[in-house]
Design a protein around this motif. Structure first.
Motif, PDB file in Angstrom:
ATOM      1  N   ARG A   1       0.829  -1.207   0.000  1.00  0.00           N
ATOM      2  CA  ARG A   1       0.000   0.000   0.000  1.00  0.00           C
ATOM      3  C   ARG A   1       0.864   1.259   0.000  1.00  0.00           C
ATOM      4  O   ARG A   1       0.554   2.238  -0.693  1.00  0.00           O
ATOM      5  CB  ARG A   1      -0.936  -0.003   1.215  1.00  0.00           C
ATOM      6  N   THR A   2       1.944   1.230   0.751  1.00  0.00           N
ATOM      7  CA  THR A   2       2.840   2.387   0.804  1.00  0.00           C
ATOM      8  C   THR A   2       3.473   2.654  -0.547  1.00  0.00           C
ATOM      9  O   THR A   2       3.511   3.794  -1.028  1.00  0.00           O
ATOM     10  CB  THR A   2       3.934   2.170   1.860  1.00  0.00           C
ATOM     11  N   ARG A   3       3.958   1.591  -1.203  1.00  0.00           N
ATOM     12  CA  ARG A   3       4.591   1.763  -2.509  1.00  0.00           C
ATOM     13  C   ARG A   3       3.587   2.232  -3.553  1.00  0.00           C
ATOM     14  O   ARG A   3       3.906   3.047  -4.415  1.00  0.00           O
ATOM     15  CB  ARG A   3       5.263   0.458  -2.950  1.00  0.00           C
ATOM     16  N   ALA A   4       2.352   1.732  -3.473  1.00  0.00           N
ATOM     17  CA  ALA A   4       1.323   2.175  -4.411  1.00  0.00           C
ATOM     18  C   ALA A   4       1.043   3.666  -4.235  1.00  0.00           C
ATOM     19  O   ALA A   4       0.950   4.413  -5.210  1.00  0.00           O
ATOM     20  CB  ALA A   4       0.044   1.367  -4.209  1.00  0.00           C
ATOM     21  N   ALA A   5       0.932   4.101  -2.979  1.00  0.00           N
ATOM     22  CA  ALA A   5       0.642   5.511  -2.707  1.00  0.00           C
ATOM     23  C   ALA A   5       1.785   6.415  -3.134  1.00  0.00           C
ATOM     24  O   ALA A   5       1.573   7.547  -3.580  1.00  0.00           O
ATOM     25  CB  ALA A   5       0.348   5.696  -1.219  1.00  0.00           C
ATOM     26  N   GLU A   6       3.018   5.915  -3.037  1.00  0.00           N
ATOM     27  CA  GLU A   6       4.183   6.737  -3.372  1.00  0.00           C
ATOM     28  C   GLU A   6       4.505   6.707  -4.860  1.00  0.00           C
ATOM     29  O   GLU A   6       4.892   7.739  -5.432  1.00  0.00           O
ATOM     30  CB  GLU A   6       5.401   6.239  -2.579  1.00  0.00           C
ATOM     31  N   ASP A   7       4.352   5.576  -5.512  1.00  0.00           N
ATOM     32  CA  ASP A   7       4.841   5.395  -6.878  1.00  0.00           C
ATOM     33  C   ASP A   7       3.811   5.707  -7.956  1.00  0.00           C
ATOM     34  O   ASP A   7       4.160   6.250  -9.022  1.00  0.00           O
ATOM     35  CB  ASP A   7       5.351   3.960  -7.078  1.00  0.00           C
ATOM     36  N   LEU A   8       2.543   5.346  -7.721  1.00  0.00           N
ATOM     37  CA  LEU A   8       1.559   5.422  -8.795  1.00  0.00           C
ATOM     38  C   LEU A   8       1.169   6.840  -9.220  1.00  0.00           C
ATOM     39  O   LEU A   8       0.970   7.073 -10.414  1.00  0.00           O
ATOM     40  CB  LEU A   8       0.316   4.610  -8.438  1.00  0.00           C
ATOM     41  N   PRO A   9       1.032   7.797  -8.305  1.00  0.00           N
ATOM     42  CA  PRO A   9       0.608   9.133  -8.764  1.00  0.00           C
ATOM     43  C   PRO A   9       1.522   9.736  -9.818  1.00  0.00           C
ATOM     44  O   PRO A   9       1.051  10.287 -10.804  1.00  0.00           O
ATOM     45  CB  PRO A   9       0.612   9.959  -7.455  1.00  0.00           C
ATOM     46  N   ILE A  10       2.817   9.598  -9.653  1.00  0.00           N
ATOM     47  CA  ILE A  10       3.748  10.194 -10.622  1.00  0.00           C
ATOM     48  C   ILE A  10       3.782   9.406 -11.924  1.00  0.00           C
ATOM     49  O   ILE A  10       4.088   9.965 -12.988  1.00  0.00           O
ATOM     50  CB  ILE A  10       5.163  10.302 -10.010  1.00  0.00           C
ATOM     51  N   LEU A  11       3.445   8.121 -11.867  1.00  0.00           N
ATOM     52  CA  LEU A  11       3.501   7.276 -13.059  1.00  0.00           C
ATOM     53  C   LEU A  11       2.175   7.241 -13.824  1.00  0.00           C
ATOM     54  O   LEU A  11       2.161   7.183 -15.047  1.00  0.00           O
ATOM     55  CB  LEU A  11       3.897   5.850 -12.667  1.00  0.00           C
ATOM     56  N   MET A  12       1.060   7.251 -13.082  1.00  0.00           N
ATOM     57  CA  MET A  12      -0.253   7.027 -13.695  1.00  0.00           C
ATOM     58  C   MET A  12      -1.228   8.176 -13.490  1.00  0.00           C
ATOM     59  O   MET A  12      -2.324   8.149 -14.028  1.00  0.00           O
ATOM     60  CB  MET A  12      -0.877   5.738 -13.103  1.00  0.00           C
ATOM     61  N   GLY A  13      -0.849   9.186 -12.712  1.00  0.00           N
ATOM     62  CA  GLY A  13      -1.780  10.278 -12.415  1.00  0.00           C
ATOM     63  C   GLY A  13      -2.308  10.145 -11.007  1.00  0.00           C
ATOM     64  O   GLY A  13      -2.363   9.056 -10.440  1.00  0.00           O
ATOM     65  N   SER A  14      -2.730  11.258 -10.428  1.00  0.00           N
ATOM     66  CA  SER A  14      -3.130  11.256  -9.026  1.00  0.00           C
ATOM     67  C   SER A  14      -4.416  10.490  -8.775  1.00  0.00           C
ATOM     68  O   SER A  14      -4.640   9.968  -7.673  1.00  0.00           O
ATOM     69  CB  SER A  14      -3.310  12.700  -8.533  1.00  0.00           C
ATOM     70  N   ARG A  15      -5.307  10.379  -9.769  1.00  0.00           N
ATOM     71  CA  ARG A  15      -6.549   9.642  -9.559  1.00  0.00           C
ATOM     72  C   ARG A  15      -6.304   8.155  -9.511  1.00  0.00           C
ATOM     73  O   ARG A  15      -7.086   7.423  -8.930  1.00  0.00           O
ATOM     74  CB  ARG A  15      -7.574   9.965 -10.655  1.00  0.00           C
TER      75      ARG A  15
END
Length: 207
Positions: A193-207
């Motif tokens: 969950r931590t990695r998803a919250a940290e990594d995904l916004p910059i890669l896939m967008g904040s939504r």
């Protein structure tokens, strides 16, 4: 509507080996475009690891949408998949701009929600990375829809990051390997969950 996100089932074949009886489910391979061969069909795990096909944001969103649609269909039929991971996502070449179509496979452990289940685990750490903490090692609860959704979430993280969950967690898990021990299931879930919250916004967008 949409085209099926699960391969068409052709039937089943009963198999027996010594005292063990198994049922092999047969699925139809979709028609391949001109120039494609059977070896062009890859699973998502291999494709992420090899970085050979997924090259655009559109592809990642399309794969994610199809996998979510497949899981929704399985649950709508009253079934549980029980083994959602990137090795069980099949990428079949297509003739459109995205280059391939994703299908959910790996129904070896699938069952109807009303059927009985065995509370057994296989203690394979890499498979456990896709499993809800309640279903890791020696499962504490029968498999439920939320456990499928947990595995789906891990796969979506892999698609967004274009890394397998094993590669994502490997630096963190190296500490445990040095100490010759394994992290607790709840710690694995928390780290994912931590990695998803940290990594995904910059890669896939904040939504």
């Amino acid at each position: 509507g949409c085209d099926p996100c699960v391969l068409k089932c052709l039937g089943y074949v009963e198999q027996s080996h010594l005292a063990i009886r198994n049922v092999a489910i047969l699925f139809e391979i979709p028609r391949l475009p001109a120039g494609a061969v059977m070896t062009s069909i890859k699973d998502l795990y291999f494709t992420i690891y090899d970085k050979s096909a997924i090259r655009s944001l559109e592809q990642r969103f399309k794969i994610s949408w199809r996998i979510c649609s497949a899981v929704l269909s399985v649950h709508s039929w009253g079934w549980l998949h029980k083994d959602i991971r990137s090795q069980n996502i099949l990428l079949v070449p297509s003739g459109d701009a995205l280059g391939f179509t994703a299908y959910l496979r790996g129904f070896e452990y699938a069952r109807h929600v009303r059927d009985s289940t065995r509370m057994t685990g296989d203690h394979e750490l890499e498979k456990d990375l896709y499993r809800h903490p309640e279903r890791q090692r020696d499962p504490s609860r029968p498999h439920e829809k939320k456990h499928d959704l947990y595995g789906l979430g891990v796969v979506l993280l892999e698609i967004g990051a274009l890394k397998t969950v094993k590669a994502i967690l490997d630096p963190w898990m190296a500490t445990f390997r040095k100490q010759n021990r394994q992290p607790q299931p709840e710690d694995i879930a928390r780290k994912i969950r931590t990695r998803a919250a940290e990594d995904l916004p910059i890669l896939m967008g904040s939504r």
